[in-house]
Write a protein that holds these residues in place. Structure first.
Motif, short mmCIF file in Angstrom:
data_model
loop_
_atom_site.label_atom_id
_atom_site.label_comp_id
_atom_site.label_asym_id
_atom_site.label_seq_id
_atom_site.Cartn_x
_atom_site.Cartn_y
_atom_site.Cartn_z
N GLY A 17 20.48 53.10 -12.79
CA GLY A 17 20.71 52.34 -14.02
C GLY A 17 22.19 52.02 -14.13
N GLU A 18 22.70 51.25 -13.15
CA GLU A 18 24.15 50.97 -13.12
C GLU A 18 24.46 49.61 -13.73
OE1 GLU A 18 26.51 53.23 -13.15
OE2 GLU A 18 26.01 53.91 -11.12
N HIS A 19 25.51 49.56 -14.53
CA HIS A 19 25.89 48.36 -15.28
C HIS A 19 24.74 47.91 -16.19
CE1 HIS A 19 29.90 47.38 -13.75
NE2 HIS A 19 29.49 47.98 -12.65
N ILE A 20 24.07 48.90 -16.73
CA ILE A 20 22.90 48.63 -17.55
C ILE A 20 23.14 49.08 -18.98
CG2 ILE A 20 20.49 49.45 -17.87
CD1 ILE A 20 20.86 47.23 -15.79
N ASP A 21 24.09 50.01 -19.17
CA ASP A 21 24.27 50.56 -20.53
C ASP A 21 24.70 49.48 -21.52
OD1 ASP A 21 26.84 50.46 -19.37
OD2 ASP A 21 27.44 52.46 -20.07
N TYR A 22 25.65 48.64 -21.12
CA TYR A 22 26.09 47.59 -22.06
C TYR A 22 25.13 46.41 -22.12
CZ TYR A 22 28.10 45.74 -17.70
OH TYR A 22 28.27 45.30 -16.41
N ASN A 23 24.06 46.48 -21.32
CA ASN A 23 23.02 45.45 -21.38
C ASN A 23 21.74 45.96 -22.06
OD1 ASN A 23 24.24 43.12 -20.19
ND2 ASN A 23 24.24 44.21 -18.24
N HIS A 60 35.88 47.31 -21.88
CA HIS A 60 34.73 47.15 -22.78
C HIS A 60 33.50 47.83 -22.21
CE1 HIS A 60 36.71 44.72 -25.83
NE2 HIS A 60 37.56 44.54 -24.83
N CYS A 61 33.64 49.13 -22.04
CA CYS A 61 32.62 49.94 -21.37
C CYS A 61 31.40 50.12 -22.26
CB CYS A 61 33.20 51.30 -21.02
SG CYS A 61 33.67 52.23 -22.49
N GLY A 62 30.32 50.59 -21.65
CA GLY A 62 29.13 50.97 -22.40
C GLY A 62 29.28 52.41 -22.89
C1 GLA Z 1 31.68 52.49 -16.12
C2 GLA Z 1 31.49 52.30 -17.62
C3 GLA Z 1 30.07 52.63 -18.05
C4 GLA Z 1 29.04 51.92 -17.21
C5 GLA Z 1 29.37 52.05 -15.71
C6 GLA Z 1 28.48 51.20 -14.86
O1 GLA Z 1 31.55 53.83 -15.79
O2 GLA Z 1 32.41 53.09 -18.32
O3 GLA Z 1 29.90 52.34 -19.42
O4 GLA Z 1 28.92 50.58 -17.58
O5 GLA Z 1 30.72 51.72 -15.42
O6 GLA Z 1 27.16 51.60 -14.97
#
Ligand code: GLA
Length: 401
Positions: A30-36, A178-180
């Motif tokens: 589930g990578e790059h999925i939190d902010y989506n 702008h992390c998740g």
């Molecule tokens: C970084 C961000 C997370 C997430 C990952 C990718 O770690 O801080 O919020 O988006 O990248 O899954």
């Protein structure tokens, strides 16, 4: 490492009021999925930040980064992003507690009544063993450690989820990423030998025992720290928002990527120009990864780690070809183990452009694979590979004397 209590005592000539330990994290899938608004499957690990804290009375904060041999002193008022990077992870969350108008009234009332105490200042000492820039969320671990410590010291009555959300906002405003929510969430909520399925839309979460038996989780660190990582991260976020907006024009009932099918991605986004192509690729990856996570969780529940591992490889292909957040070194490390029968799964992990791959490897084969990979990485990529054998540990907590 000399215990953080002793560092605090040496530096401030007083014992700390309390000590907190806060871990880094892995993410299984589930990578790059939190902010989506999808699901992610992180866990806290045996690499951590230690923090000792004590109150002051003069309206200043004295911050010591033991590993860097740096001390920064700032007044508690007029907090703004600082040129020294690590300082932002502390003052960013202090700013959240002191200044942020929170929507949740119950947090607000409690915070307001405590703000005067906190404004009197504090001493902080931190040290840790989370490799910096390796994609293991050392910054989130610091933010969570500080918030957890402030919460205890000033009886703020914040829940772990509230702290995670505040740490995320701090990262947005003071670090500019702008992390998740995943990193802060995992650092705070981790439990020993459990992965956590987090629904990044509702924020509900479920613990899954991670039973690996003869297998271990091994991280191979490229030791590449890409300077563009945070700007590219923000670009990916923007590209996804753009794609979502285009799909919503045609399908107004769509709220998030959760509601989007691959057919809709094809119908709305398969443009020919380069900019459009990027948006299409990003959205295709997101929708595919969301589906993959659902299936991977079923594998995990059944204990079918073979099937789970296969999906990790598929995630890597998507991150590399469609989302374009990999780099030659990460691709090399995944490719090198992809046909090895002792490796169930491997993929790049975290934001990308460097950092680690996460691998599920048969315990009896770890030594041999590590040896071979270290040699070939040095020979072909001209870099030294760092290797972390990882265990899954509890989240941010107080350390008894
Ligand atoms: C970084 C961000 C997370 C997430 C990952 C990718 O770690 O801080 O919020 O988006 O990248 O899954």
């Amino acid at each position: 490492m000399l215990a953080i209590r002793s560092h605090f005592l040496n530096h401030f000539n007083d014992a700390p009021a309390l000590v907190v330990k806060s871990p880094g994290r892995i993410n299984l899938i589930g990578e790059h999925i939190d902010y989506n608004h999808g699901f992610v499957l992180p866990a806290a690990i045996d690499k951590f930040i230690e923090l000792a804290i004590g109150k002051r009375t003069d309206g200043a904060m004295h911050m010591v980064a033991v590993d860097l041999g740096e001390t920064i002193i700032l007044p508690m008022h007029n907090l703004a992003p600082h040129a020294t990077v690590w300082v932002n992870y502390i003052i960013g969350v202090v700013d959240q507690v002191l200044n942020t108008e929170n929507n949740n009234a119950s947090i607000e009332i409690n915070l307001v009544s405590k703000r005067e105490d906190l404004a009197a200042g504090f001493d902080i000492c931190i040290q840790g063993n989370i490799p910096l820039g390796a994609g293991l969320s050392s910054s989130a671990a610091i933010e969570c450690a500080v918030l957890f410590a402030l919460n205890e010291l000033y009886s703020l009555s914040l829940t772990k989820m509230q702290m995670a959300l505040m740490a995320q906002s701090a990262e947005h405003t003071f670090a500019g990423v702008h992390c998740g929510l995943m990193d802060m969430f995992a650092s705070l909520h981790g439990e020993k030998n459990k992965a956590i399925l987090l629904d990044c839309d509702s924020l509900d979460f479920t613990y899954y025992p991670l039973v690996l038996d003869d297998y271990s989780i091994i991280l191979f660190d490229t030791q590449i720290k890409h300077a563009l990582a945070s700007s590219e991260y923000n670009t990916r976020r923007f590209e996804c928002e753009r794609g979502l907006a285009i799909i919503q024009e045609k399908y107004p009932t769509v709220k998030t990527f959760r509601d989007i099918s691959l057919e809709q991605v094809e119908a709305c986004l398969a443009f020919n120009d380069i900019k459009g192509l990027k948006v299409y690729q990003r959205c295709k990856y997101v929708v595919e990864e969301m589906q993959r996570v659902q299936l991977a969780v079923q594998d995990l529940a059944k204990g079918d780690m073979q099937a789970f591992g296969k999906k990790m490889f598929e995630t890597h292909t998507g991150l590399s070809n469609l989302y374009e957040v990999s780099c030659p070194e990460l691709d090399f490390l995944v490719e090198a183990v992809s046909n090895n029968e002792n490796v169930l799964g491997a993929r790049m992990m975290g934001g990308g452009f460097g950092g680690c791959t996460i691998n599920i490897i048969k315990k009896s084969a770890v030594e041999e694979i590590t040896k071979t990979l270290t040699a070939s990485y040095a020979q072909l990529m001209h870099k030294e590979l760092a290797v972390y054998i990882t265990s899954i540990e509890e989240g941010t907590h107080l350390v008894a004397e």
